[in-house]
Write an enzyme that holds these catalytic residues in place. Structure first.
Site, short mmCIF file in Angstrom:
data_model
loop_
_atom_site.label_atom_id
_atom_site.label_comp_id
_atom_site.label_asym_id
_atom_site.label_seq_id
_atom_site.Cartn_x
_atom_site.Cartn_y
_atom_site.Cartn_z
N GLN A 23 16.51 12.17 7.24
CA GLN A 23 17.20 11.56 8.37
C GLN A 23 16.35 11.67 9.63
O GLN A 23 16.47 12.62 10.40
CB GLN A 23 18.57 12.21 8.58
CG GLN A 23 19.38 11.45 9.60
CD GLN A 23 20.86 11.70 9.46
OE1 GLN A 23 21.33 12.33 8.53
NE2 GLN A 23 21.61 11.17 10.40
N PHE A 24 15.52 10.65 9.85
CA PHE A 24 14.63 10.65 11.02
C PHE A 24 15.41 10.61 12.32
O PHE A 24 14.91 11.02 13.36
CB PHE A 24 13.64 9.49 10.95
CG PHE A 24 14.22 8.14 11.27
CD1 PHE A 24 14.15 7.65 12.56
CD2 PHE A 24 14.84 7.38 10.30
CE1 PHE A 24 14.70 6.41 12.87
CE2 PHE A 24 15.37 6.15 10.58
CZ PHE A 24 15.30 5.65 11.88
N THR A 25 16.68 10.18 12.28
CA THR A 25 17.45 10.07 13.51
C THR A 25 17.76 11.43 14.13
O THR A 25 18.21 11.48 15.27
CB THR A 25 18.76 9.29 13.28
OG1 THR A 25 19.54 9.97 12.30
CG2 THR A 25 18.47 7.86 12.83
#
Length: 155
Positions: A78-80
């Site tokens: 999850q790069f967010t």
């Protein structure tokens, strides 16, 4: 490296209508990789996360680890987690690692979890994933290696 770790009764990840990872009791770990992260952060974070004792014992105290409850692990990239919401209303994700490094360290984190005795179920890096979980508690923790690796230990 950042992780949001949730104690769950169950969790799953679905890609294109197919369940690709599913666990019962254990940890759902959402994992974000930063541009300066290395394999050192992967191993540190895996050891820290998998060693947490956040399941209740017979006295209802958070005192048991994954091993004591036969827990499982589901890891989702999850790069967010590196989203910056300081300006405006649309987050900037410039603080996240690029796809090449992000995928490499995501795979390394999965390997580190397996080497520590918890071969994880997982999603697929960069895919559009649907994640379901039944949170237990709820108990949710944020782990950030920038903070954890640089703080002096408390006695």
């Amino acid at each position: 490296m950042r992780a949001v770790l949730t104690r769950v009764k169950s969790a799953s990840v679905t890609i294109d209508g197919e369940v690709v990872g599913k666990i019962g009791k254990g940890f759902l770990i959402l994992l974000g990789v930063g541009p300066e992260d290395t394999e050192k952060e992967c191993r540190f974070l895996a050891e820290k996360a998998l060693g947490l004792r956040i399941f209740e014992d017979e006295n209802e105290k958070m005192n048991l680890g994954l091993d004591a409850v036969n827990g499982e692990v589901l890891v989702v990239s999850q790069f967010t987690l590196y989203g910056n919401c300081r300006k405006g209303r649309r987050p900037s994700f410039a603080g996240a690692a690029g796809p090449e490094l992000g995928n490499k360290l995501y795979e390394q984190f999965l390997a580190d979890c397996a080497a520590l005795g918890y071969p994880p179920q997982h999603g697929r890096f960069g895919a559009d994933m649907k994640v379901e979980s039944i949170n237990d508690g709820p108990v949710t923790l944020i782990l950030d290696t920038d903070q954890l690796m640089n703080e002096p230990r408390r006695k």
